[in-house]
Design an enzyme around this catalytic site. Structure first.
Site, PDB file in Angstrom:
ATOM      1  N   SER A   1      -3.029   4.187   1.420  1.00 49.51           N
ATOM      2  CA  SER A   1      -4.052   3.261   0.510  1.00 49.51           C
ATOM      3  C   SER A   1      -4.820   2.439   1.321  1.00 49.51           C
ATOM      4  CB  SER A   1      -3.566   2.583  -0.565  1.00 49.51           C
ATOM      5  OG  SER A   1      -2.880   3.516  -1.363  1.00 49.51           O
TER       6      SER A   1
ATOM      7  N   TYR B   1     -11.640  14.044  -9.360  1.00 49.87           N
ATOM      8  CA  TYR B   1     -12.241  13.393  -8.223  1.00 49.87           C
ATOM      9  C   TYR B   1     -13.987  13.045  -8.768  1.00 49.87           C
ATOM     10  CZ  TYR B   1      -8.235  14.284  -5.219  1.00 49.87           C
ATOM     11  OH  TYR B   1      -7.103  14.165  -4.803  1.00 49.87           O
TER      12      TYR B   1
ATOM     13  N   ALA C   1      -4.663   1.762   8.128  1.00 49.57           N
ATOM     14  CA  ALA C   1      -6.220   1.929   8.611  1.00 49.57           C
ATOM     15  C   ALA C   1      -6.825   0.620   8.975  1.00 49.57           C
ATOM     16  CB  ALA C   1      -7.190   2.543   7.754  1.00 49.57           C
TER      17      ALA C   1
ATOM     18  N   LYS D   1      -7.200  21.308  -7.897  1.00 48.02           N
ATOM     19  CA  LYS D   1      -6.117  21.008  -8.966  1.00 48.02           C
ATOM     20  C   LYS D   1      -6.152  21.208 -10.331  1.00 48.02           C
ATOM     21  CE  LYS D   1      -5.271  17.475  -5.400  1.00 48.02           C
ATOM     22  NZ  LYS D   1      -6.573  17.616  -4.742  1.00 48.02           N
TER      23      LYS D   1
ATOM     24  N   ASP E   1      -9.758  19.713   0.416  1.00 47.41           N
ATOM     25  CA  ASP E   1      -9.269  19.465  -0.674  1.00 47.41           C
ATOM     26  C   ASP E   1      -9.953  18.664  -1.765  1.00 47.41           C
ATOM     27  OD1 ASP E   1      -6.396  19.287  -2.260  1.00 47.41           O
ATOM     28  OD2 ASP E   1      -6.968  17.271  -1.990  1.00 47.41           O
TER      29      ASP E   1
END
Length: 336
Positions: A231, A48, A235, A75, A43
């Protein structure tokens, strides 16, 4: 959709130089690592790195996948305009450190969507795009301007997306958003094949369970989950002393407390926090894929390990018992 997505997909924001520069060699290496590991869903978006992510992904896959077997989503909704003369391209712009001399501007009109699609094909070096998402439509991104932009999208951009799908130029259309409300609003006005929902179905947010997911199930709409780490806080955790981010900013106190409680349960049951974060959304039957961002080969290896990590059912039962997950949320089954 006429195809299935890989359980683990590749989020290509990182190779667009999100927050920090990544070399061309490192970008190619991470895409190669994902391909070699069997990942076949990638994706990206024009936003980006202002085309940088699409160019890098396209260049890498041109070598790895000349038969174009990979499933690619990109997109529409952000037009790339030239930057002002003298702009320092070494400094972050809209969170990207990109050498591309552009910036992105929201545009959901018919003509903008058609131009965006054609430009993405060229950057990706593909003859077709499999999934086309409308990027960041909704109040989360646009606030008071949402109603006007949504009408522009329905009258123009969505019409263009339908034409591209119905003419066979793309296989599926959908939204790529950070909110539940606009997904339900869109489904009240038209049909979608798939929704990329970022940050809204995770260990910290189960807001789609009550209405959006049942609606998608009834309408045959599949879900791709982005932002499973919310965000980054799911993690890094909050016990290590590392800086944690939630929803693109500092986490509020109640989120820090909640993540700490989840971490404590992970420690009790010997579970990796990242594994729980990636595996939870995949348990819902409307979810086809989860797509963590990847910018280094080590992140590919880690994501693969986290998706396959054995998590005892007792951990999930404890999450429900301690009201950290709702009782009606589908839970991962123990892997055989």
């Amino acid at each position: 959709m006429t195809f299935s997505l890989s359980r683990l997909g590749f989020g290509a924001g990182g190779i667009g130089n999100l927050y920090r520069a990544v070399s061309d060699a490192d970008a190619e290496a991470v895409v190669t690592a994902a391909w070699d590991a069997g990942i076949r869903y990638f994706d990206t978006a024009p936003h980006y790195g202002f085309g940088h992510s699409e160019k890098r992904l396209g260049a890498a896959l041109a070598k790895l996948d000349p038969e174009q077997r990979a499933i690619i989503s990109t997109k529409i909704g952000r037009r790339l305009d030239p930057v002002a003369p003298g702009t320092d391209l070494t400094q972050p712009r809209q969170a990207f450190v990109s050498p591309e001399p552009y910036e992105s501007v929201f545009d959901y009109s018919y003509d903008a969507v058609m131009r965006s699609y054609e430009s993405s094909l060229k950057r990706l070096q593909r003859t077709r795009i499999d999934i086309l998402y409308a990027h960041d439509i909704g109040s989360f991104a646009h606030g008071a301007q949402h109603a006007s932009l949504f009408r522009t999208f329905l009258d123009g951009g969505y019409r263009a997306m339908r034409e591209l799908r119905d003419g066979g130029a793309v296989s599926a259309i959908g939204l790529g958003v950070n909110e539940v409300a606009v997904c339900e609003e869109m489904l009240a006005h038209g049909d979608l094949d798939v929704i990329l929902l970022a940050g809204r179905y995770s260990l910290l947010d189960q807001s789609p369970l009550a209405s959006l997911f049942p609606l998608c199930d009834a309408r045959g709409v599949k879900l791709v989950i982005g932002g499973a780490y919310n965000s980054g806080i799911l993690a890094t955790g909050v016990r290590s002393g590392r800086v944690a981010h939630f929803d693109y900013g500092p986490p509020p106190a109640e989120i820090v407390e909640r993540v700490g409680r989840i971490e404590d349960l992970c420690a009790r049951f010997g579970v990796s926090l990242r594994a729980a974060a990636l595996q939870f959304p995949l348990a819902h039957p409307v979810v086809d894929s989860v797509i963590p961002g990847m910018a280094r080969p080590s992140q590919v290896a880690d994501a693969l390990a986290m998706v396959e990590e054995e998590i005892p059912e007792a951990f999930w039962a404890a999450m429900v018992a301690e009201a950290l997950l709702p009782a009606d949320a589908p839970l991962p089954a123990a892997q055989s």
